[in-house]
Design a protein around this motif. Structure first.
Motif, PDB file in Angstrom:
ATOM      1  N   GLN A 190      56.955  35.071  -2.360  1.00 50.49           N
ATOM      2  CA  GLN A 190      55.567  34.741  -2.011  1.00 50.49           C
ATOM      3  C   GLN A 190      54.606  35.703  -2.705  1.00 50.49           C
ATOM      4  O   GLN A 190      53.526  35.322  -3.134  1.00 50.49           O
ATOM      5  N   TYR A 191      55.031  36.938  -2.807  1.00 47.77           N
ATOM      6  CA  TYR A 191      54.195  37.953  -3.454  1.00 47.77           C
ATOM      7  C   TYR A 191      54.024  37.632  -4.942  1.00 47.77           C
ATOM      8  O   TYR A 191      52.940  37.733  -5.496  1.00 47.77           O
ATOM      9  N   THR A 192      55.114  37.187  -5.554  1.00 44.89           N
ATOM     10  CA  THR A 192      55.046  36.809  -6.973  1.00 44.89           C
ATOM     11  C   THR A 192      54.097  35.624  -7.143  1.00 44.89           C
ATOM     12  O   THR A 192      53.284  35.584  -8.069  1.00 44.89           O
ATOM     13  N   TYR A 193      54.206  34.675  -6.217  1.00 46.60           N
ATOM     14  CA  TYR A 193      53.300  33.522  -6.278  1.00 46.60           C
ATOM     15  C   TYR A 193      51.848  33.997  -6.156  1.00 46.60           C
ATOM     16  O   TYR A 193      50.981  33.581  -6.925  1.00 46.60           O
ATOM     17  N   ALA A 194      51.590  34.885  -5.180  1.00 49.82           N
ATOM     18  CA  ALA A 194      50.221  35.386  -4.980  1.00 49.82           C
ATOM     19  C   ALA A 194      49.722  36.111  -6.230  1.00 49.82           C
ATOM     20  O   ALA A 194      48.545  36.053  -6.573  1.00 49.82           O
ATOM     21  N   ARG A 195      50.651  36.763  -6.928  1.00 49.09           N
ATOM     22  CA  ARG A 195      50.276  37.463  -8.167  1.00 49.09           C
ATOM     23  C   ARG A 195      49.772  36.459  -9.203  1.00 49.09           C
ATOM     24  O   ARG A 195      48.786  36.706  -9.878  1.00 49.09           O
ATOM     25  N   THR A 196      50.432  35.302  -9.303  1.00 52.31           N
ATOM     26  CA  THR A 196      49.968  34.290 -10.265  1.00 52.31           C
ATOM     27  C   THR A 196      48.571  33.815  -9.860  1.00 52.31           C
ATOM     28  O   THR A 196      47.708  33.619 -10.717  1.00 52.31           O
ATOM     29  N   CYS A 197      48.349  33.699  -8.557  1.00 53.79           N
ATOM     30  CA  CYS A 197      47.027  33.250  -8.086  1.00 53.79           C
ATOM     31  C   CYS A 197      45.964  34.282  -8.471  1.00 53.79           C
ATOM     32  O   CYS A 197      44.855  33.914  -8.880  1.00 53.79           O
ATOM     33  N   SER A 198      46.313  35.549  -8.325  1.00 50.52           N
ATOM     34  CA  SER A 198      45.282  36.552  -8.571  1.00 50.52           C
ATOM     35  C   SER A 198      44.965  36.647 -10.065  1.00 50.52           C
ATOM     36  O   SER A 198      43.808  36.810 -10.457  1.00 50.52           O
ATOM     37  N   VAL A 199      45.978  36.493 -10.927  1.00 50.05           N
ATOM     38  CA  VAL A 199      45.694  36.480 -12.375  1.00 50.05           C
ATOM     39  C   VAL A 199      44.770  35.302 -12.705  1.00 50.05           C
ATOM     40  O   VAL A 199      43.782  35.451 -13.434  1.00 50.05           O
ATOM     41  N   LEU A 200      45.075  34.146 -12.137  1.00 47.93           N
ATOM     42  CA  LEU A 200      44.268  32.960 -12.453  1.00 47.93           C
ATOM     43  C   LEU A 200      42.839  33.099 -11.922  1.00 47.93           C
ATOM     44  O   LEU A 200      41.888  32.648 -12.564  1.00 47.93           O
ATOM     45  N   ALA A 201      42.713  33.749 -10.750  1.00 48.71           N
ATOM     46  CA  ALA A 201      41.366  33.948 -10.201  1.00 48.71           C
ATOM     47  C   ALA A 201      40.564  34.881 -11.114  1.00 48.71           C
ATOM     48  O   ALA A 201      39.385  34.626 -11.407  1.00 48.71           O
ATOM     49  N   LYS A 202      41.233  35.924 -11.598  1.00 48.25           N
ATOM     50  CA  LYS A 202      40.528  36.852 -12.501  1.00 48.25           C
ATOM     51  C   LYS A 202      40.149  36.156 -13.808  1.00 48.25           C
ATOM     52  O   LYS A 202      39.077  36.384 -14.351  1.00 48.25           O
ATOM     53  N   ALA A 203      41.036  35.313 -14.291  1.00 43.92           N
ATOM     54  CA  ALA A 203      40.763  34.601 -15.534  1.00 43.92           C
ATOM     55  C   ALA A 203      39.545  33.701 -15.366  1.00 43.92           C
ATOM     56  O   ALA A 203      38.698  33.593 -16.255  1.00 43.92           O
ATOM     57  N   LYS A 204      39.466  33.094 -14.191  1.00 43.76           N
ATOM     58  CA  LYS A 204      38.341  32.207 -13.919  1.00 43.76           C
ATOM     59  C   LYS A 204      37.037  33.003 -13.937  1.00 43.76           C
ATOM     60  O   LYS A 204      36.050  32.580 -14.551  1.00 43.76           O
ATOM     61  N   GLU A 205      37.096  34.160 -13.277  1.00 39.83           N
ATOM     62  CA  GLU A 205      35.905  35.033 -13.280  1.00 39.83           C
ATOM     63  C   GLU A 205      35.508  35.391 -14.700  1.00 39.83           C
ATOM     64  O   GLU A 205      34.329  35.481 -15.026  1.00 39.83           O
ATOM     65  N   ALA A 206      36.516  35.608 -15.548  1.00 47.43           N
ATOM     66  CA  ALA A 206      36.227  35.993 -16.930  1.00 47.43           C
ATOM     67  C   ALA A 206      35.851  34.788 -17.786  1.00 47.43           C
ATOM     68  O   ALA A 206      35.666  34.911 -18.997  1.00 47.43           O
ATOM     69  N   GLY A 207      35.767  33.619 -17.165  1.00 48.36           N
ATOM     70  CA  GLY A 207      35.299  32.437 -17.887  1.00 48.36           C
ATOM     71  C   GLY A 207      36.383  31.643 -18.593  1.00 48.36           C
ATOM     72  O   GLY A 207      36.096  30.766 -19.395  1.00 48.36           O
ATOM     73  N   TYR A 208      37.659  31.932 -18.317  1.00 44.98           N
ATOM     74  CA  TYR A 208      38.746  31.180 -18.958  1.00 44.98           C
ATOM     75  C   TYR A 208      39.154  29.984 -18.117  1.00 44.98           C
ATOM     76  O   TYR A 208      39.218  30.071 -16.898  1.00 44.98           O
ATOM     77  N   SER A 209      39.466  28.910 -18.795  1.00 36.48           N
ATOM     78  CA  SER A 209      40.089  27.818 -18.088  1.00 36.48           C
ATOM     79  C   SER A 209      41.514  27.722 -18.619  1.00 36.48           C
ATOM     80  O   SER A 209      41.730  27.514 -19.804  1.00 36.48           O
ATOM     81  N   ALA A 210      42.495  27.927 -17.751  1.00 42.46           N
ATOM     82  CA  ALA A 210      43.894  27.977 -18.199  1.00 42.46           C
ATOM     83  C   ALA A 210      44.326  26.646 -18.793  1.00 42.46           C
ATOM     84  O   ALA A 210      45.213  26.586 -19.628  1.00 42.46           O
ATOM     85  N   GLU A 211      43.653  25.582 -18.377  1.00 47.04           N
ATOM     86  CA  GLU A 211      44.002  24.267 -18.909  1.00 47.04           C
ATOM     87  C   GLU A 211      43.649  24.153 -20.393  1.00 47.04           C
ATOM     88  O   GLU A 211      44.103  23.256 -21.068  1.00 47.04           O
TER      89      GLU A 211
END
Ligand code: ARG
Length: 573
Positions: free
Chosen positions: A456-477
């Protein structure tokens, strides 16, 4: 990987055809032969040519070399090594093909509609009213639910039935104990715990006073005869119990389509018993009616006691007939402890002998015993460990760990529940179901071990990277472009590509542990990647984009896999 395997199988079949020999293979059979080689130098997939050597009457080495020459594939290089034909798949396939496919499919990645139009009835959890909902029921509850989720993931219509043990002499004991020593206020306050305490007391007192057994039988006979007082008590006990079970089910995210206890079939058995009689299956043995199964190497199946009352198998037979007539199932799956294997083998046989053509659609999925090591759990029922007590203990431990770590979350209680319950479910399901296991809560809660909290912690880590990326203006798609992956990236992409096959295997073997072990593989690959590669801080823009794509694909696959084994996925822990 399934798609690629199918392409390879097609190409191999075409090469075999081109060789003109009578090979007797199909795409399916070739697909089934493909293996994953033990080390990356040997490529990603491999065809052992030993079986073919028999039909083609040529040494496997020669077949491998011949096929290597004839096969022409863009995505993979074929080369012979000994009796194997090895395929080196281009990294492009994993980085571009797999990752883009996962991102595009999102929650649908790994799903299929292979089960469309088919109905699966699942009978699981099924605790006994009056007796405690204990550790022994964890297996049936979570294996059963995971099998339901896996089937739904593949498009089957699933119907879950809680076959409550709400009939039989134990209910007579419960009623007797209540009348002798209980009171309405007490039970209203204490709920199921109080009922269990009364039931335990009944057994203690009956050791000293034999007449109590007769009393229990009388109370049950009254209930069977429709006595209003006993019927009212009985309904009340059931209501209280279901309410209590639902608390545990809610913690696990489980809902049942039906609560149809054994009592539901009390008016449906006579017809089946009559059919057995007509078919000449019933024998009288010391007054009891049985079906002799010696011809099949099994002890007789007991249908009616000498006093004419029905038994557990009789109720199961009537229930199966009812389910078939109501739901027209393609399969009816029963998840219980291995201790009941004989019971199921016996009555499945009886159903077959009764001539029901759907007898071969009944499946028993057994599991081993579980003991809990090194823990003190205060319960009111002697040595029995209640499921809710184990959950509570685990949730409390998680709260302790979280406060030691100084974790601050708005929904801390909810997260502690998700992690605490998840630790038990994951720790339990990590084992092949048939194994007898000793469960260690301390170990299951280790955030650094191969545990639920770690996943679950690893999953949460992926969420936090994606949230930071969003803040930085990246769309992972937006992942595009040419990119040559490094070893850690490639390993992760390969791991993610295996999801579909893991679901296939878990379904074929009724084995959720396959998904749990797969989750651990993904986590290991992801954490190796995470620790060796900078993501948002990477130097080149295409690196950032590719790695974000990889994180997103991990997030999708890991999230789906966790849900398939009854795990929740908090975004922050
Ligand atoms: N109530 C039983 C028990 O706790 C399990 C029932 C399983 N399902 C069935 N159809 N027999 O052992």
């Amino acid at each position: 990987m399934q798609q690629l395997k199918r392409q390879l199988a097609d190409a191999i079949l075409a090469a075999l055809d081109a060789a003109g020999a009578d090979h007797g293979q199909t795409t399916e059979s070739v697909y089934g032969m493909l293996e994953y080689p033990p080390s990356p130098e040997l490529g990603e997939l491999s065809l052992p040519c030993f079986k073919l050597s028999r039909t083609l009457r040529k040494p496997p080495q020669a077949i491998a070399s011949e096929l290597a020459e004839k096969i022409n594939l863009e995505l993979a290089d074929a080369s012979p090594t000994g009796g194997y034909l090895n395929f080196k798949v281009s990294p492009e396939y994993f980085t571009r093909g797999v990752i883009q496919k996962i991102i595009a499919e999102g929650e649908n990645y790994g799903r299929s509609n292979e089960g469309e139009g088919k109905t699966i009835v699942l009978d699981y959890s099924s605790p006994n009213i009056a007796k405690p909902f204990h550790l022994g029921h964890l297996g049936t509850t979570v294996i059963g639910h995971s099998l339901r989720l896996l089937h739904e993931f593949r498009g089957y219509r699933c119907i879950s039935i809680n076959h409550l043990g709400d009939w039989g002499t134990s209910l007579g004991k419960q009623i007797a104990a209540y009348k002798l020593w209980g009171s309405r206020e007490q039970v209203e306050q204490g709920g199921v715990d109080e009922l269990v305490a009364l039931y335990v007391r009944f057994h203690e007192e009956a050791e000293k006073d034999e007449s109590l057994w007769e009393r229990a039988r009388r109370e049950f006979a009254l209930l069977e005869g429709g006595d209003p007082e006993n019927t009212e008590l009985w309904k009340w006990f059931i209501e209280l119990s279901i309410e209590e079970y639902k608390k545990t089910y809610r913690q696990l995210g489980i809902e049942f389509d039906y609560y149809l206890g054994e009592s539901f079939y009390s008016d449906k058995m006579a017809e089946q018993v009559e059919l057995m009689r007509q078919k000449g299956l019933l024998k009288i043995d010391e007054g009891a009616s049985i079906v002799d199964l010696s011809e099949y190497g099994m002890p007789p199946c007991l249908i009616l006691k000498s006093d004419g009352t029905t038994l557990y198998p009789t109720r199961d037979i009537a229930a199966a007939v009812y389910r078939y007539n109501t739901f027209h199932f393609d399969r009816c799956i029963y998840v219980t402890s291995a201790g009941q294997s004989l019971h199921f083998a016996q009555w499945f046989k009886v159903v077959e002998l009764m001539g029901y053509p759907w007898a071969d659609r009944l499946v028993h999925v057994p599991y081993g015993t579980m003991s809990v090591g090194g823990m003190k759990l205060g319960t009111r029922s002697g040595n029995t460990i209640l499921l809710k007590d184990l959950f509570k203990l685990s949730i409390d431990k998680v709260k302790e760990i979280m406060s030691e770590k100084g974790t601050e979350l708005d929904d801390a209680d909810k997260v502690a529940e998700d992690v605490g319950v998840g630790a038990i479910v994951f720790g339990y399901l990590a084992n092949s179901r048939i194994k007898d296991i000793s469960f260690d809560l301390q170990e299951a809660l280790n955030f650094d071990g191969n545990t639920g909290p770690y996943a679950q912690y690893t999953y949460a880590r992926t969420c936090s990277v994606l949230a930071k990326a969003k803040e930085a203006g990246y769309s992972a798609e937006a992942y595009t472009g040419e990119y040559t992956p490094n070893a850690a990236e490639l390993e992760l992409a390969k791991a993610l590509s295996l999801f579909g096959e893991k679901v296939d295997d878990a379904l074929a073997q009724y084995e959720p542990s396959i998904i749990v072990r797969y989750i651990l593989d993904i986590c290991a690959s992801f954490n190796r990647f995470y620790n060796s590669c900078r993501i948002l801080g990477a130097e080149r823009e295409e690196e950032v984009r590719f790695r974000l794509g990889l994180v997103r694909a991990t997030n999708i696959t890991l999230g789906s896999a966790l849900h398939l084994v009854c795990m929740r996925t908090p975004a922050k822990i």
